[in-house]
Scaffold this active site. Structure first.
Site, PDB file in Angstrom:
ATOM      1  CB  CYS A 120      54.719 -37.093  30.969  1.00  0.00           C
ATOM      2  SG  CYS A 120      54.806 -35.603  31.987  1.00  0.00           S
ATOM      3  CB  CYS A 168      54.774 -31.484  30.679  1.00  0.00           C
ATOM      4  SG  CYS A 168      55.762 -32.225  31.996  1.00  0.00           S
ATOM      5  CB  SER A 169      56.232 -34.007  26.834  1.00  0.00           C
ATOM      6  OG  SER A 169      57.090 -32.884  26.972  1.00  0.00           O
ATOM      7  CB  CYS A 170      58.525 -36.142  32.113  1.00  0.00           C
ATOM      8  SG  CYS A 170      58.286 -34.551  32.926  1.00  0.00           S
TER       9      CYS A 170
END
Lengths: 196, 91
Positions: A104, A107-109
């Site tokens: 991602c 962000c950090s999905c």
């Protein structure tokens, strides 16, 4: 690419807003932590591993999984509906022709229900910025050598869908049952930074 | 959402503008040509929701780019999930 949310300013602001919401009775004491715990409860890479092992032993399940993952997760007692709304899951299969790897960049999905909390490297700026540009080198640093004639497909989980990699079944595992196969699958294999 | 959804296989170009504020169109994928590989449902544009706007759902797509088209080098592909409004239409 956005920055990481590690500044003490933003942490202090979040704590202050949380305290104000609690003062006004909009939030119970510790409610946010409790909600996060509830969301993360049961989320573990063992879930993703079960899905993979079932796909390895059941070609029909595999085909349905790749076509509509959300529809078949209940067959193994799982779902993507643990959050505020059900998230769409896209499972991408490694083959002789293509190796898939997830990131991602914004962000950090990440599919917490199937993979548990994400590893810190998945959230690092180095991984997020480099794997889209030069995945072969990044994979080599993880110890994964992709044959030159195998393509690499990077999936940027930048929006509503979440992804999981379906690794290839290792050679020499014909004698293993589904539970034994499940034990072979690692979190990194489900992200694509390991072969299994 | 009045515009028709792009069918898989459609070549599309992403918007190049560097809009103020949050956008789910990653900078590396702006102004690039790719191919729709799948329609991934309908959702309100996250860029607008981040601005507090109450907007209607629109198609979201998996759009595949060749690395060479994004970075000028590389043999791999990068598939990004983009909203209809991120795309300028058939390339």
């Amino acid at each position: 690419m956005s920055g990481e949310h590690h500044s003490s300013d933003i942490s202090a602001r979040v704590r202050r807003v949380e305290a104000l919401l609690e003062e006004r009775g909009l939030l119970g004491p510790g409610e946010i932590d409790q909600r996060i715990d509830e969301f993360a409860a049961g989320g573990t890479p063992a879930n993703g591993a079960r899905v993979v092992a079932r796909a390895w032993v059941d070609p029909g399940f595999r085909a349905r999984l790749l076509d509509d993952a959300n529809a078949v997760l209940p067959e193994v007692g799982l779902s993507m509906a643990g959050g505020l709304q059900e998230q769409r899951l896209k499972v991408v299969a490694n083959t002789d022709d293509v190796h898939n790897v997830l990131v991602c960049t914004l962000c950090s999905c990440y599919p917490i229900a199937l993979l548990g909390p994400s590893p810190s490297w998945y959230k690092s700026e180095a991984y997020r910025s480099r794997v889209v540009r030069d995945p072969r080198s990044v994979l080599a640093e993880f110890g994964v050598t992709v044959p030159p004639d195998t393509g690499i497909a990077v999936w940027d989980a930048s929006a509503e869908s979440r992804y999981m990699v379906l690794p290839r079944r290792p050679a020499g595992t014909d004698d293993l049952d589904e539970a034994e196969l499940t034990a072979l699958v690692t979190r990194r294999g489900l992200i694509g930074t390991a072969l299994v | 959402m009045t515009r028709a959804a792009f069918a898989p296989g459609t070549r599309v170009r992403t918007r190049a503008a560097d809009r103020d504020g949050h956008s789910r169109l990653p900078r590396y994928a702006r102004g690039a040509t790719g191919t729709v590989v799948e329609v991934a449902g309908h959702h309100p544009l996250a860029d607008d929701r981040a601005r507090g706007l109450d907007v209607a759902p629109q198609p979201v797509y998996h759009v595949r780019f060749r690395a060479a088209d994004l970075f000028g080098a590389g043999e791999h592909t990068v598939t990004v999930e983009l909203w209809h409004d991120h795309l300028e239409g058939p390339a």
